[in-house]
Design an enzyme around this catalytic site. Structure first.
Site, PDB file in Angstrom:
ATOM      1  CD  GLU A 156      -2.549   1.148  -3.585  1.00 18.39           C
ATOM      2  OE1 GLU A 156      -2.594   1.210  -2.333  1.00 18.39           O
ATOM      3  OE2 GLU A 156      -2.179   0.126  -4.197  1.00 18.39           O
ATOM      4  CG  HIS A 192      -2.314  -3.158   3.589  1.00 21.80           C
ATOM      5  ND1 HIS A 192      -3.499  -2.917   2.978  1.00 21.80           N
ATOM      6  CD2 HIS A 192      -1.355  -2.858   2.670  1.00 21.80           C
ATOM      7  CE1 HIS A 192      -3.277  -2.481   1.754  1.00 21.80           C
ATOM      8  NE2 HIS A 192      -2.006  -2.451   1.542  1.00 21.80           N
ATOM      9  CG  HIS A 232      -1.109  -4.436  -4.880  1.00 29.45           C
ATOM     10  ND1 HIS A 232       0.047  -3.929  -5.412  1.00 29.45           N
ATOM     11  CD2 HIS A 232      -1.811  -3.362  -4.461  1.00 29.45           C
ATOM     12  CE1 HIS A 232       0.036  -2.610  -5.314  1.00 29.45           C
ATOM     13  NE2 HIS A 232      -1.083  -2.237  -4.756  1.00 29.45           N
ATOM     14  CG  HIS A 266       1.414   3.907  -1.681  1.00 30.57           C
ATOM     15  ND1 HIS A 266       2.198   2.795  -1.866  1.00 30.57           N
ATOM     16  CD2 HIS A 266       0.233   3.425  -1.203  1.00 30.57           C
ATOM     17  CE1 HIS A 266       1.518   1.707  -1.527  1.00 30.57           C
ATOM     18  NE2 HIS A 266       0.325   2.061  -1.115  1.00 30.57           N
ATOM     19  CE1 TYR A 296       0.647   1.533  -5.008  1.00 34.25           C
ATOM     20  CE2 TYR A 296       2.636   0.812  -6.122  1.00 34.25           C
ATOM     21  CZ  TYR A 296       1.748   0.695  -5.075  1.00 34.25           C
ATOM     22  OH  TYR A 296       1.962  -0.251  -4.107  1.00 34.25           O
ATOM     23  CG  HIS A 344      -2.948   1.148   2.875  1.00 38.29           C
ATOM     24  ND1 HIS A 344      -3.952   0.780   2.010  1.00 38.29           N
ATOM     25  CD2 HIS A 344      -1.803   1.104   2.131  1.00 38.29           C
ATOM     26  CE1 HIS A 344      -3.445   0.517   0.818  1.00 38.29           C
ATOM     27  NE2 HIS A 344      -2.144   0.711   0.854  1.00 38.29           N
TER      28      HIS A 344
END
Lengths: 316, 316, 316, 316
Positions: free
Chosen positions: C274, C208, C255, C223, C264, C160
């Site tokens: 990431e 996501h 997260h 990112h 990251y 993503h």
């Protein structure tokens, strides 16, 4: 032969500003087991689940946070007497003192002394074995790999302390020449890298049982560390700390020194704790690992490759 | 003091039926590093990546698979001499012999003896330190946590052997009374559970450095074990073994004894190997764990709670 | 039915300042596989090992770092045509354009459009399937769980992007109402918490596939993220990044949003990457998770419970 | 678009011989949460912690173990009606029936049908969302990554079933052509490998939501599977199962099919359960993976590379 003399770090007595929040932290969040209370001296005694002895962590209510002392289990009464004499003869220590049996519950006589970096250390030969709760018929018969009813982070055991003090040379001399420790790793600085500024000392197979950083202070406490079984347990520890809004200093990450995986966090009085896992198997014939001052950041926090602000400035 | 005397299992010499398939297995699948060859004696010397010494595994081509001998690193030449004398005086061993320096590459004189269960053991005080490849400027300066270029399963080190033999009492007496080992765990059977049928012995903090099972044979080899860093590496080991169509005996699973996580598999000659991770920190004052005969299955394979057919019947 | 329409993020074209250092980073450290080069346009095409399509990451040498565009694989040519029409009719997008077949190697015609936050997106229905290298007899027969020869961090796939832009409402409207995405999580702020400042959008089961943060900029790139299989692989990624002295922004950590585990870090041009693992299984009937502005720090970095300085200020 | 139609396996009703031992197993050992009881029909309703809907597992006391039915959540009432009609028109199913709202607690009307392999399936569009217990202020606000108070194995969710039946072709036709599923993997046998003997079907990104093996039986139940978050949780599951002396069939190990990590075990009535983790991200354009009959063992148990005795012979 094999493993004799000083066997392991057996206890740490930590000063906390208020006892009840400290107990909530060490028992309910960190997940140590409460074993006994000493109301007169405002102390609580706890242990990690895989420790067989009666207790390893002592919280004492006091006006200032920090370390009262670390205690070391030795293999016998004879060794206790011999090492007490050796320490006396070494001339390296001050305030030598015998603490009578029973001052800690279920614990024999302790020999107390102050080392060159200003920290109080103790040796003792007896503490009642209460077991780790894995056995189904008495502690030692047909055990399960881990006991039921664990809660909180639930470290296996108290593992080591990192301490700040000035006379690093004297302390290293004491541990290596009198107490029989090995120097697993060192950090060096200064002209030609000849000044040792960090020493990671071990009395058995672990990469460290106690460590010292040279700082212009006496008797200061950087952290007490507790052993976990895996990197996934380090993540879980971070989750539990966050859920309880415990102040995390840094991590999860890896140390360069020891290769261990780690989180640093603070108890409610500002004493730093660590949970960690991993690390290599130390043997006394392993070459000493040397970290240069330029790589100090990498040595401490391997991923970030630099110290965070708190590492050198925040201690108790 | 601290860790002295016998430090660790330092080498194992294994007989293989054909050298090249064996090297493919131990080097390319298991992922040990080839260090030297001895064409005259049809031997190949290898090491795990985190071993600092020159070699730990020796493969020797022979007509029959099995164990030639295990070797133990001791802390000094003085200890080597003293233990050789102690072994002689104990009257427990046979075929005492000094093997000259250089018979193993980069290795000093070795003292060889046959223990009551019929296994050949050796002690030695010197082997060249070649390092673990983690340091960037010489082996011991500012090391990375693991070296580049690992391949195969890549265990950290040779860890222990499990051996089958008849006179278990004599061998346990030798290891505990003469060589200074601790008995971490035992399996008992017979009337009132008084017959020891399994002994897990350690010379430091590991839950075992060598183990013996009482069987009516002499000098038999159950497995040589190699240390991994995590349960996830045990899974990866299983994947690599399957990809190479290596015969897997059992696992991944957990042992009850030692709590270790494990896979057993076979080299091309039928010698059993293990990779394992985990296990607790042993100290000499820890109570001996006792497994009863009824729980032998659970002791060996904690999840299955029963032995597989091969455990007692397949050895070399 | 079941999974139709927009299937997944299929590619990301990233601008880098110099192609060769970028290739060294994305291929040799991150461990993507180089698939093709386009010297005329100074582009390199790469893929993660578990992606079946020809490529997913495109590096383009340019004067400024940042995102050229993301591309989305749709289930058919018919869907491509239909969605192109829907986008046109929505009036939400600008610069609608058909990119001819072959502008990316092994790829069909692409429909390009600029969304309200200023990012360029593409849809496409065809890219050559080259396989993930696990099968032993053709890609799809009797596969191994992972291919041999992986190197570097070796993520499974491009997963993503997180993007910064101003008209978050318009972009969320486009993704949810025109492209069929679900809103898995949102961050809200402002009076009565009615201003959405973060949107985490998914077209399938992942928590996501693209995310947007409201910032007063157009078309900015926070990112690109790559999928790992476990938290232990996140640790290993951190080790590899440190060994290569790659600049790490933060992590390993977790997260709050998505529950994913993360590091990251930056490519040599300053684009943030990431690697992450974990996260829950999203379904369209799952309630939207809402993070309040006061918990924004916890939402992003669950352990630290606060943003680091770079999160809002460093993007390309 | 994106994820529509049949969303996921929403429930499984399992017949057990005695309700209380079954509840002890599914609630106290497996760690599902008990949500409701239906004394009249001798049923108990449970859920995994990360399921938002009211329940997913239904235990029903009966004279014979086995599967009553699986239920599938669809995206809307309109889809429910449409699919009911499509199933009817397909002519592939028997015993079509509408089950009234409320027959399951907190659940709308269900459409029931018997598929060609003899299994009863259901579709439904409504079940009350009760949340996963992670949110601190209502379920969906600022959630923690996992809820407090988990016990037992604590799988995230009911994941899939593996079923045995005869008319595999008819069932695969139904799932792929009428219900919109994808065929992720297949096992083939017979002349030229043209007979499908195993089908692994998915309605979203998971490598399977239901699987069928061709066996000369009707409506048989091989196992119900529950999702864990990691391979370490699979180990922990094995430990918990062993502690409770739950009968383990096989594992921990890896499947070739799906790449998932697994343990198979039995409930007190002999129904097989699985906990598993891992697996790849499925997309409808991914090539179908084909396992040949010769590799069936590897397909099922990747490490052992052969079936255990129970796999084909033990089912309910």
């Amino acid at each position: 032969m094999a493993l004799t003399g000083v066997l392991r770090p057996g206890h740490v007595q930590i000063r906390v500003l208020e006892l009840e929040p400290a107990v909530k932290h060490y028992r309910d969040v960190l997940g140590l087991k409460e074993m006994a209370r000493d109301p007169k001296n405002k102390r609580v005694f706890l242990k990690g689940w895989d420790e067989h002895d009666h207790h390893s962590v002592v919280l004492r209510e006091a006006d200032e946070a920090g370390l009262d002392y670390m205690g070391w289990k030795v293999d016998s009464e004879a060794t206790l007497k011999k090492l007490a004499g050796d320490i006396d003869h070494s001339g390296l220590c001050q305030d030598l003192e015998w603490i009578p049996e029973g001052e800690h519950p279920e614990t024999g006589e302790r020999f107390r002394f102050t080392i060159p970096t200003g920290h109080v250390m103790e040796l003792y030969a007896y503490r009642k074995i209460v077991g780790n709760g894995c056995g189904t018929d008495g502690d030692d018969m047909n055990p399960e790999p881990w006991p039921e009813g664990l809660f909180g982070i639930a470290p296996h055991r108290f593992d080591h302390c990192l301490l700040y003090g000035d006379d690093l040379d004297g302390t290293v001399k004491l541990f290596t020449e009198v107490l029989g420790f090995g120097l697993a790793e060192q950090v060096t600085a200064g002209p030609e890298g000849k000044l040792m500024i960090g020493a990671f000392l071990t009395c058995a197979n672990k990469p460290h049982d106690v460590a010292f950083i040279r700082q212009p202070v006496k008797g200061k406490f950087h952290h007490a560390s507790f052993l976990l079984g895996s990197w996934e347990q380090v993540l879980r520890a971070g989750d539990i700390l966050s859920r309880h809004k415990t102040s995390i200093d840094i991590g999860p990450t890896r140390h360069g020194i020891t290769r261990g995986e780690t989180i640093y966090f603070f108890d409610p009085s500002g004493n730093r704790n660590e949970v960690f896992s991993g690390g290599y198997t130390y043997y006394p014939d392993k070459p000493v690992i040397t970290w240069t001052e330029a790589e100090l950041g990498t040595a401490i926090f391997y991923h970030d490759r630099k110290l965070n602000e708190a590492f050198l400035s925040v201690f108790t």
